[in-house]
Design a protein around this motif. Structure first.
Motif, PDB file in Angstrom:
ATOM      1  N   GLU A  44       0.838  -1.206   0.000  1.00  0.00           N
ATOM      2  CA  GLU A  44       0.000   0.000   0.000  1.00  0.00           C
ATOM      3  C   GLU A  44       0.875   1.259   0.000  1.00  0.00           C
ATOM      4  O   GLU A  44       0.551   2.245  -0.654  1.00  0.00           O
ATOM      5  CB  GLU A  44      -0.924   0.000   1.219  1.00  0.00           C
ATOM      6  CG  GLU A  44      -2.089  -0.965   1.106  1.00  0.00           C
ATOM      7  CD  GLU A  44      -2.995  -0.930   2.340  1.00  0.00           C
ATOM      8  OE1 GLU A  44      -3.060   0.119   3.014  1.00  0.00           O
ATOM      9  OE2 GLU A  44      -3.629  -1.963   2.606  1.00  0.00           O
ATOM     10  N   THR A  45       1.962   1.198   0.753  1.00  0.00           N
ATOM     11  CA  THR A  45       2.860   2.353   0.843  1.00  0.00           C
ATOM     12  C   THR A  45       3.494   2.674  -0.511  1.00  0.00           C
ATOM     13  O   THR A  45       3.686   3.839  -0.856  1.00  0.00           O
ATOM     14  CB  THR A  45       3.962   2.095   1.891  1.00  0.00           C
ATOM     15  OG1 THR A  45       3.330   1.837   3.141  1.00  0.00           O
ATOM     16  CG2 THR A  45       4.884   3.292   2.036  1.00  0.00           C
ATOM     17  N   THR A  46       3.785   1.634  -1.287  1.00  0.00           N
ATOM     18  CA  THR A  46       4.464   1.848  -2.584  1.00  0.00           C
ATOM     19  C   THR A  46       3.518   1.690  -3.771  1.00  0.00           C
ATOM     20  O   THR A  46       3.977   1.566  -4.917  1.00  0.00           O
ATOM     21  CB  THR A  46       5.641   0.860  -2.725  1.00  0.00           C
ATOM     22  OG1 THR A  46       5.140  -0.482  -2.645  1.00  0.00           O
ATOM     23  CG2 THR A  46       6.694   1.093  -1.658  1.00  0.00           C
ATOM     24  N   ALA A  47       2.230   1.730  -3.515  1.00  0.00           N
ATOM     25  CA  ALA A  47       1.255   1.546  -4.598  1.00  0.00           C
ATOM     26  C   ALA A  47       1.492   2.577  -5.707  1.00  0.00           C
ATOM     27  O   ALA A  47       1.648   3.762  -5.463  1.00  0.00           O
ATOM     28  CB  ALA A  47      -0.168   1.679  -4.055  1.00  0.00           C
ATOM     29  N   GLY A  48       1.575   2.078  -6.938  1.00  0.00           N
ATOM     30  CA  GLY A  48       1.753   2.939  -8.108  1.00  0.00           C
ATOM     31  C   GLY A  48       3.186   3.350  -8.379  1.00  0.00           C
ATOM     32  O   GLY A  48       3.475   3.991  -9.385  1.00  0.00           O
ATOM     33  N   MET A  49       4.094   3.000  -7.503  1.00  0.00           N
ATOM     34  CA  MET A  49       5.473   3.439  -7.669  1.00  0.00           C
ATOM     35  C   MET A  49       6.264   2.549  -8.637  1.00  0.00           C
ATOM     36  O   MET A  49       7.261   3.001  -9.212  1.00  0.00           O
ATOM     37  CB  MET A  49       6.190   3.498  -6.311  1.00  0.00           C
ATOM     38  CG  MET A  49       5.634   4.578  -5.384  1.00  0.00           C
ATOM     39  SD  MET A  49       6.462   4.612  -3.791  1.00  0.00           S
ATOM     40  CE  MET A  49       7.729   5.822  -4.144  1.00  0.00           C
ATOM     41  N   SER A  50       5.840   1.305  -8.825  1.00  0.00           N
ATOM     42  CA  SER A  50       6.601   0.381  -9.691  1.00  0.00           C
ATOM     43  C   SER A  50       6.700   0.900 -11.116  1.00  0.00           C
ATOM     44  O   SER A  50       7.799   0.947 -11.696  1.00  0.00           O
ATOM     45  CB  SER A  50       5.951  -1.004  -9.697  1.00  0.00           C
ATOM     46  OG  SER A  50       6.060  -1.604  -8.451  1.00  0.00           O
ATOM     47  N   ASP A  51       5.562   1.258 -11.696  1.00  0.00           N
ATOM     48  CA  ASP A  51       5.576   1.775 -13.073  1.00  0.00           C
ATOM     49  C   ASP A  51       6.371   3.073 -13.159  1.00  0.00           C
ATOM     50  O   ASP A  51       7.150   3.289 -14.109  1.00  0.00           O
ATOM     51  CB  ASP A  51       4.153   1.994 -13.587  1.00  0.00           C
ATOM     52  CG  ASP A  51       3.406   0.683 -13.799  1.00  0.00           C
ATOM     53  OD1 ASP A  51       4.087  -0.357 -13.983  1.00  0.00           O
ATOM     54  OD2 ASP A  51       2.166   0.701 -13.779  1.00  0.00           O
ATOM     55  N   ALA A  52       6.203   3.922 -12.174  1.00  0.00           N
ATOM     56  CA  ALA A  52       6.926   5.198 -12.171  1.00  0.00           C
ATOM     57  C   ALA A  52       8.432   4.956 -12.042  1.00  0.00           C
ATOM     58  O   ALA A  52       9.239   5.638 -12.676  1.00  0.00           O
ATOM     59  CB  ALA A  52       6.425   6.086 -11.043  1.00  0.00           C
ATOM     60  N   TYR A  53       8.806   3.955 -11.240  1.00  0.00           N
ATOM     61  CA  TYR A  53      10.219   3.635 -11.088  1.00  0.00           C
ATOM     62  C   TYR A  53      10.791   3.140 -12.423  1.00  0.00           C
ATOM     63  O   TYR A  53      11.863   3.586 -12.853  1.00  0.00           O
ATOM     64  CB  TYR A  53      10.406   2.576  -9.995  1.00  0.00           C
ATOM     65  CG  TYR A  53      11.815   2.076  -9.867  1.00  0.00           C
ATOM     66  CD1 TYR A  53      12.781   2.850  -9.252  1.00  0.00           C
ATOM     67  CD2 TYR A  53      12.187   0.833 -10.379  1.00  0.00           C
ATOM     68  CE1 TYR A  53      14.092   2.403  -9.140  1.00  0.00           C
ATOM     69  CE2 TYR A  53      13.483   0.378 -10.273  1.00  0.00           C
ATOM     70  CZ  TYR A  53      14.433   1.157  -9.647  1.00  0.00           C
ATOM     71  OH  TYR A  53      15.733   0.714  -9.545  1.00  0.00           O
ATOM     72  N   LEU A  54      10.074   2.198 -13.057  1.00  0.00           N
ATOM     73  CA  LEU A  54      10.546   1.650 -14.340  1.00  0.00           C
ATOM     74  C   LEU A  54      10.633   2.731 -15.427  1.00  0.00           C
ATOM     75  O   LEU A  54      11.499   2.671 -16.299  1.00  0.00           O
ATOM     76  CB  LEU A  54       9.632   0.523 -14.801  1.00  0.00           C
ATOM     77  CG  LEU A  54       9.682  -0.760 -13.948  1.00  0.00           C
ATOM     78  CD1 LEU A  54       8.612  -1.737 -14.386  1.00  0.00           C
ATOM     79  CD2 LEU A  54      11.057  -1.386 -14.015  1.00  0.00           C
TER      80      LEU A  54
END
Length: 189
Positions: free
Chosen positions: A137-147
């Protein structure tokens, strides 16, 4: 002549419940009607401490009375309040289990290693699942932004810290202390 009494008893347990004056017999001057069901002309003995007076087989007997005593089911260790007259039945024991993971071995409570391992595994897996969910929940949505390279340096550091934390949580069952004493990783700030 004194009026006799009926001595009443419980229809299931036979326990003495009280007395009442006998009913005169209208057909027999000076006589009395037979006692009603679950009553007798025979007076019960004086009560003994810890005993109940019960009518059994045409006489009064003193029966152990431990009603209200806390006992434990041998099958699962659950507490029950004993509410019958007489000795505890074989399915109950007055001995309290001192641990959640105990089973009755026929004479006493003993720790059941398989039961303990199953409970510890269930508890540890539940905690691990909860911590993984909170981290996701804390990192929700961050994976795509990181990539896509869209995170700020601060966001990327946070994302990487939580990724390492989640990986450590996933690897917990491989630890030597699992599930009894897992070394929980520290949650990133």
């Amino acid at each position: 002549m004194n009026t006799p009494n009926y001595y009443h008893y419980d229809h299931v347990s036979g326990e003495y419940v009280g007395s009442s004056p006998a009913d005169p017999d209208p057909m027999n001057d000076g006589g009395y009607l037979n006692p009603p069901r679950f009553a007798t002309f025979v007076a019960p003995p004086d009560a003994e401490p810890g005993k109940a007076r019960c009518w059994m087989d045409s006489s009064w007997v003193q029966v152990l009375d431990i009603r209200g005593t806390l006992a434990w089911r041998r099958a699962d260790g659950q507490p029950v309040v004993f509410d019958a007259l007489g000795e505890l039945p074989e399915v109950l024991t007055p001995l309290e289990p001192t641990d959640l993971d105990m089973t009755w071995d026929g004479q006493r409570w003993a720790v059941d290693a398989a039961k303990r391992l199953a409970r510890q595994t269930t508890d540890a897996m539940a905690m691990r699942t909860q911590l993984l969910s909170e981290a996701s929940e804390t990192t929700a949505g961050m994976s795509d932004a990181y990539l896509a390279g869209l995170l700020t340096a601060e966001e990327e550091a946070k994302y990487r810290a939580f990724a390492a934390y989640k990986l450590a949580l996933v690897k917990l069952p491989q630890q030597s202390g699992w599930p009894a004493a897992p070394a929980w990783p520290a949650k990133p700030e």
